[in-house]
Motif scaffolding. Structure first.
Motif, PDB file in Angstrom:
ATOM      1  N   ALA A  40       0.751  -1.288  -0.155  1.00 36.68           N
ATOM      2  CA  ALA A  40       0.100   0.071  -0.066  1.00 36.68           C
ATOM      3  C   ALA A  40       0.773   1.095  -0.029  1.00 36.68           C
ATOM      4  CB  ALA A  40      -0.861   0.006   1.263  1.00 36.68           C
ATOM      5  N   ARG A  41       0.257   2.368  -0.183  1.00 39.76           N
ATOM      6  CA  ARG A  41       0.953   3.546  -0.183  1.00 39.76           C
ATOM      7  C   ARG A  41       0.096   4.666   0.636  1.00 39.76           C
ATOM      8  NH1 ARG A  41       5.896   3.488  -1.116  1.00 39.76           N
ATOM      9  NH2 ARG A  41       6.631   3.664  -3.158  1.00 39.76           N
ATOM     10  N   PRO A  42       0.543   5.364   1.490  1.00 38.64           N
ATOM     11  CA  PRO A  42       0.074   6.159   2.324  1.00 38.64           C
ATOM     12  C   PRO A  42      -1.088   7.090   1.459  1.00 38.64           C
ATOM     13  CG  PRO A  42       2.369   6.454   2.844  1.00 38.64           C
ATOM     14  CD  PRO A  42       2.006   5.670   1.440  1.00 38.64           C
ATOM     15  N   ALA A  43      -2.394   7.368   2.127  1.00 34.49           N
ATOM     16  CA  ALA A  43      -3.408   8.352   1.331  1.00 34.49           C
ATOM     17  C   ALA A  43      -3.028   9.653   1.529  1.00 34.49           C
ATOM     18  CB  ALA A  43      -4.370   7.772   1.864  1.00 34.49           C
ATOM     19  N   ALA A  44      -3.100  10.350   0.280  1.00 31.60           N
ATOM     20  CA  ALA A  44      -2.480  11.855   0.311  1.00 31.60           C
ATOM     21  C   ALA A  44      -3.648  12.660   1.351  1.00 31.60           C
ATOM     22  CB  ALA A  44      -2.564  12.433  -1.022  1.00 31.60           C
ATOM     23  N   VAL A  45      -4.747  12.544   0.965  1.00 33.02           N
ATOM     24  CA  VAL A  45      -5.797  13.197   1.814  1.00 33.02           C
ATOM     25  C   VAL A  45      -7.019  12.027   2.105  1.00 33.02           C
ATOM     26  CG1 VAL A  45      -7.492  14.702   1.698  1.00 33.02           C
ATOM     27  CG2 VAL A  45      -5.540  15.031   0.165  1.00 33.02           C
ATOM     28  N   PRO A  46      -6.779  11.195   3.333  1.00 35.17           N
ATOM     29  CA  PRO A  46      -7.393  10.240   3.614  1.00 35.17           C
ATOM     30  C   PRO A  46      -9.018  10.622   4.013  1.00 35.17           C
ATOM     31  CG  PRO A  46      -6.103  10.672   5.510  1.00 35.17           C
ATOM     32  CD  PRO A  46      -5.596  11.415   4.167  1.00 35.17           C
ATOM     33  N   LYS A  47      -9.950   9.906   3.991  1.00 41.47           N
ATOM     34  CA  LYS A  47     -11.177  10.270   4.375  1.00 41.47           C
ATOM     35  C   LYS A  47     -11.548   9.967   5.705  1.00 41.47           C
ATOM     36  CE  LYS A  47     -13.031   9.365  -0.367  1.00 41.47           C
ATOM     37  NZ  LYS A  47     -11.613   8.960  -0.843  1.00 41.47           N
ATOM     38  N   ARG A  48     -10.788   9.202   6.356  1.00 43.05           N
ATOM     39  CA  ARG A  48     -10.718   8.736   7.699  1.00 43.05           C
ATOM     40  C   ARG A  48     -12.241   8.239   8.012  1.00 43.05           C
ATOM     41  NH1 ARG A  48      -6.394   9.949  10.513  1.00 43.05           N
ATOM     42  NH2 ARG A  48      -7.317   9.479  12.455  1.00 43.05           N
ATOM     43  N   ALA A  49     -12.450   7.213   7.159  1.00 43.18           N
ATOM     44  CA  ALA A  49     -13.766   6.366   7.041  1.00 43.18           C
ATOM     45  C   ALA A  49     -13.533   4.756   6.709  1.00 43.18           C
ATOM     46  CB  ALA A  49     -14.812   7.052   6.272  1.00 43.18           C
ATOM     47  N   LEU A  62      -4.248   5.286   8.763  1.00 40.43           N
ATOM     48  CA  LEU A  62      -4.835   6.607   8.136  1.00 40.43           C
ATOM     49  C   LEU A  62      -3.877   7.745   8.467  1.00 40.43           C
ATOM     50  CD1 LEU A  62      -8.688   6.275   8.685  1.00 40.43           C
ATOM     51  CD2 LEU A  62      -7.353   5.485   6.706  1.00 40.43           C
ATOM     52  N   ASP A  63      -3.133   7.539   9.324  1.00 40.62           N
ATOM     53  CA  ASP A  63      -2.233   8.452  10.032  1.00 40.62           C
ATOM     54  C   ASP A  63      -0.902   8.649   9.423  1.00 40.62           C
ATOM     55  OD1 ASP A  63      -4.079   9.723  11.930  1.00 40.62           O
ATOM     56  OD2 ASP A  63      -2.966   8.636  13.625  1.00 40.62           O
ATOM     57  N   TRP A  64      -0.622   7.494   8.751  1.00 44.49           N
ATOM     58  CA  TRP A  64       0.621   7.087   7.875  1.00 44.49           C
ATOM     59  C   TRP A  64       0.818   8.350   6.714  1.00 44.49           C
ATOM     60  CZ3 TRP A  64       1.206   2.700   3.909  1.00 44.49           C
ATOM     61  CH2 TRP A  64       2.398   2.544   3.743  1.00 44.49           C
ATOM     62  N   ARG A  65       1.757   9.105   6.532  1.00 40.00           N
ATOM     63  CA  ARG A  65       2.085   9.770   5.350  1.00 40.00           C
ATOM     64  C   ARG A  65       3.263   9.414   4.605  1.00 40.00           C
ATOM     65  NH1 ARG A  65      -2.294  10.589   6.650  1.00 40.00           N
ATOM     66  NH2 ARG A  65      -3.190  12.464   7.454  1.00 40.00           N
ATOM     67  N   ALA A  66       3.542   9.931   3.641  1.00 42.35           N
ATOM     68  CA  ALA A  66       4.495   9.716   2.767  1.00 42.35           C
ATOM     69  C   ALA A  66       5.535  10.662   3.453  1.00 42.35           C
ATOM     70  CB  ALA A  66       4.474  10.164   1.262  1.00 42.35           C
ATOM     71  N   PRO A  67       6.724  10.412   3.238  1.00 40.24           N
ATOM     72  CA  PRO A  67       7.865  11.236   3.853  1.00 40.24           C
ATOM     73  C   PRO A  67       7.577  12.825   3.241  1.00 40.24           C
ATOM     74  CG  PRO A  67       8.784   9.216   3.385  1.00 40.24           C
ATOM     75  CD  PRO A  67       7.785   9.279   2.772  1.00 40.24           C
ATOM     76  N   ARG A  68       7.721  13.726   3.995  1.00 39.68           N
ATOM     77  CA  ARG A  68       7.420  15.028   3.907  1.00 39.68           C
ATOM     78  C   ARG A  68       8.703  15.788   2.949  1.00 39.68           C
ATOM     79  NH1 ARG A  68       9.537  19.281   8.332  1.00 39.68           N
ATOM     80  NH2 ARG A  68      11.118  18.411   9.018  1.00 39.68           N
ATOM     81  N   ALA A  69       8.119  16.645   2.066  1.00 37.97           N
ATOM     82  CA  ALA A  69       8.987  17.350   1.326  1.00 37.97           C
ATOM     83  C   ALA A  69       9.295  18.769   2.019  1.00 37.97           C
ATOM     84  CB  ALA A  69       8.238  17.953  -0.056  1.00 37.97           C
ATOM     85  N   LEU A  70      10.500  19.284   2.364  1.00 38.31           N
ATOM     86  CA  LEU A  70      11.031  20.204   3.056  1.00 38.31           C
ATOM     87  C   LEU A  70      10.909  21.608   2.507  1.00 38.31           C
ATOM     88  CD1 LEU A  70      14.053  18.885   5.095  1.00 38.31           C
ATOM     89  CD2 LEU A  70      11.536  19.362   6.024  1.00 38.31           C
ATOM     90  N   PRO A  71      10.086  22.511   2.751  1.00 33.51           N
ATOM     91  CA  PRO A  71      10.073  23.793   2.269  1.00 33.51           C
ATOM     92  C   PRO A  71      11.380  24.569   2.398  1.00 33.51           C
ATOM     93  CG  PRO A  71       8.720  23.908   4.040  1.00 33.51           C
ATOM     94  CD  PRO A  71       9.223  22.620   3.900  1.00 33.51           C
ATOM     95  N   GLU A  72      11.719  25.362   1.364  1.00 31.48           N
ATOM     96  CA  GLU A  72      13.072  26.086   1.764  1.00 31.48           C
ATOM     97  C   GLU A  72      12.795  27.232   2.530  1.00 31.48           C
ATOM     98  OE1 GLU A  72      16.170  25.560   0.746  1.00 31.48           O
ATOM     99  OE2 GLU A  72      15.454  23.899  -0.238  1.00 31.48           O
ATOM    100  N   PRO A  73      13.609  27.514   3.605  1.00 28.09           N
ATOM    101  CA  PRO A  73      13.353  28.706   4.588  1.00 28.09           C
ATOM    102  C   PRO A  73      13.713  30.106   3.683  1.00 28.09           C
ATOM    103  CG  PRO A  73      15.431  27.500   4.795  1.00 28.09           C
ATOM    104  CD  PRO A  73      15.040  27.088   3.991  1.00 28.09           C
ATOM    105  N   GLY A  74      14.293  29.991   2.565  1.00 31.64           N
ATOM    106  CA  GLY A  74      14.468  31.458   2.140  1.00 31.64           C
ATOM    107  C   GLY A  74      15.733  31.954   2.982  1.00 31.64           C
ATOM    108  N   ASP A  75      16.089  33.469   2.373  1.00 30.39           N
ATOM    109  CA  ASP A  75      17.231  33.990   2.957  1.00 30.39           C
ATOM    110  C   ASP A  75      16.870  34.626   4.456  1.00 30.39           C
ATOM    111  OD1 ASP A  75      19.151  35.785   3.629  1.00 30.39           O
ATOM    112  OD2 ASP A  75      18.908  37.306   2.036  1.00 30.39           O
ATOM    113  N   CYS A 113     -14.742   5.609   1.518  1.00 28.36           N
ATOM    114  CA  CYS A 113     -13.891   5.191   2.610  1.00 28.36           C
ATOM    115  C   CYS A 113     -12.460   4.924   2.310  1.00 28.36           C
ATOM    116  CB  CYS A 113     -14.393   3.613   3.303  1.00 28.36           C
ATOM    117  SG  CYS A 113     -14.435   2.537   2.169  1.00 28.36           S
ATOM    118  N   ASP A 114     -11.665   4.508   3.412  1.00 26.92           N
ATOM    119  CA  ASP A 114     -10.232   4.415   3.098  1.00 26.92           C
ATOM    120  C   ASP A 114      -9.844   2.849   3.162  1.00 26.92           C
ATOM    121  OD1 ASP A 114      -9.242   7.189   3.112  1.00 26.92           O
ATOM    122  OD2 ASP A 114     -10.020   7.022   5.097  1.00 26.92           O
TER     123      ASP A 114
END
Length: 675
Positions: A297-306, A428-441, A360-361
């Motif tokens: 399986a793969r983590p659901a991007a937007v789980p319905k939690r149902a 349902l809480d399981w997520r793909a590893p996050r992409a880190l936003p750049e903090p900027g200057d 449902c999920d």
């Protein structure tokens, strides 16, 4: 080389092997031979020519040829010399059984550091101290003293375990055996002076005999290695599942005593594991029973939690639905096939519909009494079902044969409704590893540090992007203000300004402002260095926005219902920092106390976009190692399109000096209460 030496050693030295088969230090040799180790063993004992029927060597120096793995079985006082001998022989991996190191206090910590230095001086990787060793079931390598290895046979499996606790390693081995399955690899990490669970998990990602990685954790050391392992595991399709102690303060204290580690916030740990893409379970049973639900399986991007539930027993179905409801998971539909019984066609048809439904999920099958006495018939419909949604099964009776059939088919099967619900929640809480936003200057922000008082803290936040309406006040020549205003004393000494009488609200005019300044100056004297004021505003909600560099997992950002009761309700959501505005919007949706700002019951909506941007802006502090904590409380949320207003601000900076003591500069009014 590390993978081979640690997980599949073929030439093992047992330093301190005992000639007395009843002693703990004899077990590793006994268990290796009992379970069929076909490699070479070298017992090291200076007082015996023979150890349990095998030639012994007086020292490691006398052992011929290369050594893959040394299990150090001597007492604590002799460990340092044993590791020095391993370094001299360039042994790739040495495992230390003895305790009495970092977990035992400062003297033990100093000894552990000396042992580690000796190991690294000779290129030796250290497992432990306080480690129960390693078990490689397919290779028949049971290099451990764990009493669970008294079993006559070890069942091979496709999951591997990394455990801080040696006793739990044996517990899970025995519990898995009772279910009819086993492990590929088992590694006890103990104090993790060197090799950590995160690094070993990364090695297991490359192990062709491992499909899922289970972690039993008492703490988290070197979080960056967990992140690396989780990203690699996600790419390889190998789920990592963690059971982490420390949910309660008492549990955290016990784990700290056992491992000699610092304690961090469990909420921060939860956010960290989720951000990494590591599924976390609350129950030990679930750690063993969850993997089939995640495999493939793969983590659901937007789980319905149902979920959809298909049950052959109304009472059993209600148990699962009830337990899921306590975890905030809805039941989109429950199909009761009680009258039809567990007939293959009716159960399969209902499950196929559930697994194809878009509301449902997960589909959950609940099987009643037939599972105990007619296993083939009871689970036939479950095994025949197909569909895009994952499938879990809860068996109401004790039904080992049915559970075995489901396990062999790769269906996640559960013995209790609690474990079933915990597994669904974890999925349902399981997520793909996050992409880190750049903090900027961050140079402009860095230039404002350290921040000794609240005006400088506000300047830091303003440089991050948060709007600030506060201005400095000279009582002799007050600036032009829009009254009424809130007046506050500026002080690097007063932590709780409201309690100290350093805040006056609703100051109506300039005359009252001058009087309030004079009264504060007379009462607080040299403790204050000036005054600031800002217009009083009334928003649709108040939030508390906080940042902290957690001692275990690193920078976290928190958002909760704010104001004076923030510490009482603790309605707070955490994420690893930094976050994007989109992630911040998800946080806003999870805070119950911000429902009014979301337009609950047609109340005026707050400026959620501005609030999300403020969360993202403050989270950029993660790029500044000097910042330890920061807080805005309250952050007043105005109506949609009008922005947010920063009321009070706190900033704490500091780095540890050579003695380990943190030098700290704090500004603001409260200590951060969130994690």
């Amino acid at each position: 080389m590390l993978h081979q030496a640690l997980l599949n050693p073929r030439r093992i030295a047992l330093i301190g092997a005992s000639t007395d088969a009843a002693r703990l230090t004899a077990r590793a040799q006994l268990y290796l031979r009992r379970h069929g180790f076909a490699g070479e063993l070298f017992p090291v004992n200076p007082r015996a020519a023979d150890v349990l029927g095998e030639r012994a060597y007086p020292s490691l120096r006398d052992v011929p040829g290369d050594i893959d793995f040394a299990y150090v079985l001597v007492n604590t006082a002799a460990v340092e010399a044993a590791i020095e001998a391993c370094a001299e022989r360039r042994v790739p991996v040495a495992c230390v059984l003895a305790d009495g190191f970092a977990e035992a206090g400062q003297e033990g910590l100093a000894l552990q550091r000396r042992v580690l230095a000796a190991a690294h001086g000779g290129g030796v990787r250290l497992l432990g101290p306080n480690s129960m060793g390693i078990v490689n079931v397919p290779a028949a390598t049971a290099c451990s003293v764990n009493a669970a290895l008294e079993a006559e046979r070890l069942i091979p499996g496709r999951w591997s375990l990394v455990s801080h606790s040696g006793s739990v390693m044996g517990t899970l081995l025995s519990r898995a055996a009772a279910r009819g399955f086993g492990f590929a690899k088992m590694i006890g990490t103990g104090n993790e002076a060197d090799l950590t669970a995160g690094e070993i998990a990364s090695l297991l990602v490359d192990d062709p005999e491992t499909d899922a990685i289970l972690l039993f954790l008492e703490t988290i050391r070197r979080p960056e290695l967990y992140e690396e392992a989780a990203r690699r595991a996600h790419a390889a399709g190998k789920p990592i599942i963690a059971y982490k102690l420390g949910r309660s303060e008492a549990g955290a204290a016990l784990a700290t005593t056992h491992t000699g580690a610092i304690a961090g916030s469990d909420a921060a740990t939860d956010a960290f594991l989720r951000a990494c893409g590591i599924a976390r379970v609350d129950m030990l049973e679930t750690l063993l029973e969850l993997p089939p639900l995640l495999l493939g399986a793969r983590p659901a991007a937007v789980p319905k939690r149902a979920v959809r539930v298909v049950t052959t027993t109304g009472g059993g179905g209600a148990m699962v639905v009830d337990r899921l409801g306590t975890l905030g998971i809805a039941t989109a539909r429950m199909t009761d096939t009680t009258l039809a019984g567990a007939r293959k066609d009716s159960v399969a048809a209902a499950l196929n519909e559930a697994r194809a439904a878009g509301d449902c999920d997960v589909a959950v099958a609940v099987i009643g009494s037939s599972a105990q006495f007619r296993p083939q018939d009871a689970v036939a419909g479950v095994l025949a079902s197909q569909g895009p949604r994952p499938l879990a099964a809860f068996l109401l009776p004790q039904a080992d044969a049915s559970l075995q059939l489901l396990a062999e088919a790769g269906v996640a099967a559960f013995r209790t409704p609690e474990a079933c619900a915990d597994a669904v929640r974890s999925f349902l809480d399981w997520r793909a590893p996050r992409a880190l936003p750049e903090p900027g200057d961050m140079s402009a922000v860095q230039a404002l540090l350290p921040a000794p008082d609240e005006p400088r803290a506000r300047a830091v936040f303003a440089a991050l992007g948060l709007a600030d309406a506060a201005v400095a006040v000279d009582p002799a020549a007050p600036p032009t203000l829009r009254y009424p205003v809130a007046l506050k004393a500026v002080s690097a000494e007063i932590a709780h300004k409201t309690e100290a009488g350093a805040v006056v609200l609703n100051v109506p005019d300039e005359t009252a402002l001058r009087a309030a300044c004079a009264e504060m100056r007379a009462r607080l004297g040299s403790r204050i260095s000036g005054f600031i004021a800002q217009p009083m505003v009334r928003g649709v909600a108040e939030a508390i926005l906080g940042y902290r560099r957690d001692p275990l997992v690193g920078p976290v950002i928190a958002l909760g219902a704010g104001g004076v009761l923030a510490e009482v309700y603790r309605d707070v959501v955490l994420r690893m920092a930094p976050v994007s505005a989109a992630e911040a919007m998800e946080m806003i949706a999870e805070v119950k106390g911000l429902a009014p700002a979301r337009g609950y019951r047609n109340l005026p909506k707050g400026d959620l976009a501005a609030l999300a941007q403020a969360v993202a802006d403050l989270s950029r502090l993660a790029a500044l190692p000097d910042v330890r904590e920061a807080e805005v409380n309250p952050l007043i949320v105005l109506q949609e399109g009008q922005g947010v207003v920063m009321a009070d601000a706190l900033l704490s900076t500091g780095r540890e000096d050579a003695s380990g003591t943190a030098a700290c500069h704090t500004s603001g009014h409260e200590e951060w209460p969130l994690v």
